[in-house]
Design a protein around this motif. Sequence first.
Motif, mmCIF file in Angstrom:
data_model
loop_
_atom_site.group_PDB
_atom_site.id
_atom_site.type_symbol
_atom_site.label_atom_id
_atom_site.label_comp_id
_atom_site.label_asym_id
_atom_site.label_seq_id
_atom_site.Cartn_x
_atom_site.Cartn_y
_atom_site.Cartn_z
ATOM 1 N N LEU A 61 52.234 52.225 72.606
ATOM 2 C CA LEU A 61 53.460 51.842 73.309
ATOM 3 C C LEU A 61 54.692 52.280 72.533
ATOM 4 O O LEU A 61 55.656 52.795 73.108
ATOM 5 N N SER A 62 54.664 52.099 71.216
ATOM 6 C CA SER A 62 55.789 52.494 70.376
ATOM 7 C C SER A 62 56.035 53.990 70.472
ATOM 8 O O SER A 62 57.180 54.441 70.588
ATOM 9 N N GLY A 63 54.948 54.771 70.453
ATOM 10 C CA GLY A 63 55.082 56.223 70.556
ATOM 11 C C GLY A 63 55.698 56.670 71.866
ATOM 12 O O GLY A 63 56.468 57.628 71.915
ATOM 13 N N ASN A 68 63.058 57.409 73.620
ATOM 14 C CA ASN A 68 63.107 57.638 75.056
ATOM 15 C C ASN A 68 63.733 56.434 75.750
ATOM 16 O O ASN A 68 64.869 56.482 76.226
ATOM 17 N N LYS A 69 62.971 55.345 75.789
ATOM 18 C CA LYS A 69 63.472 54.113 76.400
ATOM 19 C C LYS A 69 64.229 53.247 75.397
ATOM 20 O O LYS A 69 65.173 52.542 75.741
ATOM 21 N N ILE A 108 50.902 43.629 65.901
ATOM 22 C CA ILE A 108 51.809 44.278 66.855
ATOM 23 C C ILE A 108 52.977 44.922 66.113
ATOM 24 O O ILE A 108 53.361 46.060 66.386
ATOM 25 N N GLY A 109 53.542 44.184 65.166
ATOM 26 C CA GLY A 109 54.650 44.714 64.379
ATOM 27 C C GLY A 109 54.257 45.954 63.595
ATOM 28 O O GLY A 109 54.983 46.958 63.587
ATOM 29 N N PRO A 115 53.714 54.739 63.928
ATOM 30 C CA PRO A 115 54.004 56.144 64.257
ATOM 31 C C PRO A 115 55.433 56.581 63.956
ATOM 32 O O PRO A 115 55.760 57.761 64.094
ATOM 33 N N LEU A 116 56.277 55.645 63.559
ATOM 34 C CA LEU A 116 57.704 55.958 63.488
ATOM 35 C C LEU A 116 58.118 56.731 62.242
ATOM 36 O O LEU A 116 59.112 57.450 62.269
#
Length: 211
Positions: A61-63, A68-69, A108-109, A115-116
Amino acid sequence: MDRNKKMVTFAVMSIFFVAMGIGTITPAIQNIAEAFPEIDFNTILLVSTLPSLFIIPSTALSGMLAGNKIGYRTLVITGLLLFIAGGAAPAFMNDFASILISRAVFGIGLGIIAPLGNALVLRLFEGQARANMLGIGGVVMNIGGIAFQMLGAILCSINWRYAFFGHLLGIISLLIVLFMLPEPEKQEQAAGVKVKMPFGVYILSILFGML
């Protein structure tokens, strides 16, 4: 390298540093098992393994959202806050189910953060500097994993609860990101061009999920 570039490099490395923080409480597993003798040991192990299960979807989801959003900085800060809060909260809990919920939040965190580091390197650096940063990032990530695990081991030798405080090391990364990390410029996709995910990525993702 000018001062501004050094600050950006330091900020990106601080993200890599926490990316292997999942091993922080591994040395405390036996201590936790002794604190909850009525709970089966296989269930106790969920304290260590449950976050991995939540890392997978949150990383995906993070990727998809990053740049983008939702802005990169916003995602990094959100991930670090969940990492710190979910990581340290079990130190104050007596209910094992609540501890597992906190570990899920922590996962989750960490999944958001995962990926960031590489994504920011690709957006903020070019050419050989980019290649160097990716290599150094891998080294820093492993150094962070060692540091978190050693800190957890030292703290759990005092009390099993204290091992969870090792995640508070993420506060340093959070402060560095808040004051040093710029938001990468948004790159517009060329009209009519669709970027497709390579099929191999799906296969690797499925294999990692099964593992």
